[in-house]
Design an enzyme around this catalytic site. Structure first.
Site, PDB file in Angstrom:
ATOM      1  N   PHE A 113     110.710 105.609 -52.210  1.00 23.64           N
ATOM      2  CA  PHE A 113     110.866 106.683 -53.188  1.00 23.64           C
ATOM      3  C   PHE A 113     110.335 108.018 -52.683  1.00 23.64           C
ATOM      4  O   PHE A 113     110.770 109.076 -53.148  1.00 23.64           O
ATOM      5  CB  PHE A 113     110.151 106.322 -54.499  1.00 23.64           C
ATOM      6  CG  PHE A 113     108.652 106.511 -54.473  1.00 23.64           C
ATOM      7  CD1 PHE A 113     108.079 107.762 -54.683  1.00 23.64           C
ATOM      8  CD2 PHE A 113     107.801 105.442 -54.232  1.00 23.64           C
ATOM      9  CE1 PHE A 113     106.697 107.939 -54.656  1.00 23.64           C
ATOM     10  CE2 PHE A 113     106.424 105.609 -54.208  1.00 23.64           C
ATOM     11  CZ  PHE A 113     105.870 106.863 -54.418  1.00 23.64           C
ATOM     12  N   LYS A 129     119.820 100.557 -49.332  1.00 20.39           N
ATOM     13  CA  LYS A 129     119.228 100.128 -50.608  1.00 20.39           C
ATOM     14  C   LYS A 129     118.076 101.077 -50.894  1.00 20.39           C
ATOM     15  O   LYS A 129     116.959 100.887 -50.428  1.00 20.39           O
ATOM     16  CB  LYS A 129     118.734  98.678 -50.505  1.00 20.39           C
ATOM     17  CG  LYS A 129     118.772  97.890 -51.833  1.00 20.39           C
ATOM     18  CD  LYS A 129     117.911  98.465 -52.936  1.00 20.39           C
ATOM     19  CE  LYS A 129     116.438  98.341 -52.666  1.00 20.39           C
ATOM     20  NZ  LYS A 129     115.615  98.904 -53.800  1.00 20.39           N
ATOM     21  N   SER A 153     105.655  99.782 -48.796  1.00 17.91           N
ATOM     22  CA  SER A 153     104.274  99.309 -48.779  1.00 17.91           C
ATOM     23  C   SER A 153     104.118  98.142 -47.816  1.00 17.91           C
ATOM     24  O   SER A 153     105.079  97.444 -47.483  1.00 17.91           O
ATOM     25  CB  SER A 153     103.849  98.877 -50.181  1.00 17.91           C
ATOM     26  OG  SER A 153     104.544  97.697 -50.564  1.00 17.91           O
ATOM     27  N   CYS A 184     103.138 108.355 -46.482  1.00 12.84           N
ATOM     28  CA  CYS A 184     102.441 107.334 -45.692  1.00 12.84           C
ATOM     29  C   CYS A 184     101.550 107.974 -44.639  1.00 12.84           C
ATOM     30  O   CYS A 184     100.648 107.329 -44.107  1.00 12.84           O
ATOM     31  CB  CYS A 184     103.437 106.383 -45.045  1.00 12.84           C
ATOM     32  SG  CYS A 184     104.542 107.169 -43.856  1.00 12.84           S
ATOM     33  N   GLU A 244      95.152 101.562 -50.296  1.00 14.05           N
ATOM     34  CA  GLU A 244      95.985 102.752 -50.165  1.00 14.05           C
ATOM     35  C   GLU A 244      96.223 103.316 -51.566  1.00 14.05           C
ATOM     36  O   GLU A 244      96.875 102.687 -52.398  1.00 14.05           O
ATOM     37  CB  GLU A 244      97.319 102.411 -49.497  1.00 14.05           C
ATOM     38  CG  GLU A 244      98.191 103.640 -49.265  1.00 14.05           C
ATOM     39  CD  GLU A 244      99.515 103.308 -48.604  1.00 14.05           C
ATOM     40  OE1 GLU A 244     100.111 104.223 -47.988  1.00 14.05           O
ATOM     41  OE2 GLU A 244      99.981 102.157 -48.705  1.00 14.05           O
TER      42      GLU A 244
END
Length: 511
Positions: free
Chosen positions: A165, A189, A242, A297, A396
């Site tokens: 996202f 996807k 993730s 990230c 995280e």
């Protein structure tokens, strides 16, 4: 939670648009399908619903992509593929404003940050245009008497890109462009939280000249992902998300015999030495930690202050935070928007509270902003005395939270980083070339910065982390990406002269 609200089907009489998958150039949205709400994170309002692709729809998309790949895209000449990507570049530029608007609407980024994502996405496409050189094979003549050897690179077939996202355009374009350049068909996807940029990208890919069946978009959740991972017609999977999901994708994809690259999470440490340029360093850490609301990230998560650097660094960062303009991304001058969902907002707030209970000091508290503004907002937060074993160190956070960790020496800072399970990025802020060289040579991270808060390299170099930040042997861009999306074939040839002696019985391959 509202941010991931799922329904069996849209409520009766619902006027919110239903967003479908794009298969064979046609939108497919089963009204009876499971759907996911799409929110405007700045208001909390539902702006759309994404219809999930059932396993049978996945199978149809793979079938169509396979046929198109075999009959058309695989056979397209290098010149034709290059022309298609150049047309795609022009189409992207013509729709720049539309992409920015979609990213702001569904992700919540500031308009400037969304435009920055567009620019970096285009940089990635530009780097892929090197493919006529990057995909050259090799040859060696006269390896033995009358024998030549050459290697050629071939596409894999139908590949899947599972994209996150936090970069609704950049990651789909990066992975999709290199896969197409290599001659593969692509099924993307995207995250159901940010579906629209991926759909617009696919439409432009088709207009540029890629056969409609050879590039598709499949919306959905874990069941859609698993259907792609299990399908025998999918040759490779490129994933960004993730770490827990990256592990799942890597394990399941490899078990199914696929080539897999899976990029996971991070806990990026930025070491601050006493000899750093303090104003520059503080400004850099603020940008690295709170840009894109910390939802990168490669976000600066932990400032590891060495020795006497800690107190001055804390004061310098805290002094800059009130000047950050937080609000809806379309507001003039907005620098930081909301987080992606109500679920993320609550998780971040809970983690700050847990850190406080564990003895971490909250220097600047962003939690009150959640009550002051509509939508999914958390204000920039600064923590001090963060240490391993606390939730805000170990997990995280993926939000606008920067923690200060205090250590005595550079060696202690490096040991701390190397003991962490993640290894995406790490940076050092210093005026010492010796300290910088020691750091870059001994720190265990895939991307390293010296006086750089977000050490993502230019796109002609490989982008990717180490340890639990990446599974698989290849990075997202650069030379490794071309290797990931192709396989080598080696051909050994001999053209015997009339009357030449034949092969002997002794083992001597190719001679």
């Amino acid at each position: 939670m509202a941010g991931t609200e799922v329904h069996a089907s849209p409520p009766p009489g619902d006027s919110v648009p239903l967003i479908g998958s794009l298969i064979g150039g046609k939108t497919v949205a089963d009204p009876a399908a499971t759907v996911t709400d799409v929110f405007d994170p700045a208001t909390g309002e539902v702006t759309g619903r994404v219809a999930h692709a059932a396993p049978e729809l996945v199978g149809e998309a793979v079938r169509l992509a396979t046929d198109a790949w075999r009959t058309a895209w695989r056979e397209a000449s290098q010149k034709d593929r290059f022309a298609v990507l150049m047309r795609l570049r022009e189409l992207l530029l013509a729709h720049r404003g539309q992409f920015v608007d979609l990213i702001v609407s569904e992700h919540g980024k500031s308009a400037a940050d969304a435009d920055g994502e567009f620019a970096r996405a285009l940089d990635g496409l530009d780097s892929v245009l090197s493919f006529p050189v990057s995909l050259q094979g090799g040859s060696f003549g006269q390896v033995a008497s009358g024998i030549d050897v050459r290697s050629t690179l071939h596409p894999l077939g139908v590949v899947t890109t599972i994209t996150p996202f936090n970069f609704p355009l950049m990651i789909p374009l990066w992975s999709g462009a290199v896969a197409l350049a290599c001659g593969n068909a692509v099924l993307n996807k995207p995250s159901p939280k940010v579906p629209s940029a991926a759909v617009l990208l696919a439409e432009l890919v088709h207009r540029a000249g890629v056969p409609a069946e050879a590039y598709g978009v499949l919306h959905g959740d874990a069941s859609t992902v698993d259907a792609l991972l299990d399908h025998r017609g999918v040759a490779a999977v490129s994933f960004v998300g993730s770490t827990p999901v990256a592990e799942h994708v890597y394990a399941r994809g490899c078990t199914a015999g696929k080539r897999v690259q899976a990029m996971g999470g991070a806990k990026n440490h930025l070491v601050v030495m006493p000899d750093c340029d303090l104003p520059f360093t503080a400004a850099s850490l603020v940008a690295g930690a709170y840009g894109s609301t910390g939802q990168r990230c490669m976000a600066a998560a932990l400032a590891v202050a060495v020795g006497e650097a800690a107190d001055a660094l804390r004061e310098a960062i805290a002094a800059r935070i009130p000047a950050i303009k937080v609000g809806p991304g379309r507001e003039p001058g907005c620098e930081m928007g909301p987080v992606i969902s109500r679920e993320s907002q609550r998780r971040i707030i809970d983690l700050i509270g847990q850190g406080e209970r564990e003895g971490v000091e909250v220097v600047v508290d962003g939690r009150p902003l959640a009550e002051e503004l509509h939508g999914f907002f958390v204000g920039p937060t600064l923590l001090d005395h963060v240490r391993p074993g606390t939730a805000v160190y170990d997990r995280e956070i993926f939000g606008p939270v920067l923690g200060i960790v205090r250590v005595d020496t550079l060696q202690e800072a490096i040991a701390l980083i190397n003991a962490n399970p993640y290894g995406n990025g790490a940076s050092i802020f210093t005026g010492s070339g010796g300290a910088a060289r020691l750091f870059e040579r001994t720190v265990d991270a895939g991307m390293v910065g010296v006086n750089i808060p977000v050490p993502v390299p230019v796109n002609s170099f490989t982008t990717g982390g180490w340890k639990a930040s990446a599974f698989g042997a290849h990075g997202l861009l650069g030379p490794e990406a071309f290797r990931f999306f192709t396989r080598a074939k080696t051909v050994t040839t001999r053209w015997p002269q009339t009357g030449a002696a034949g092969m002997g019985m002794a083992f001597n391959p190719g001679i």
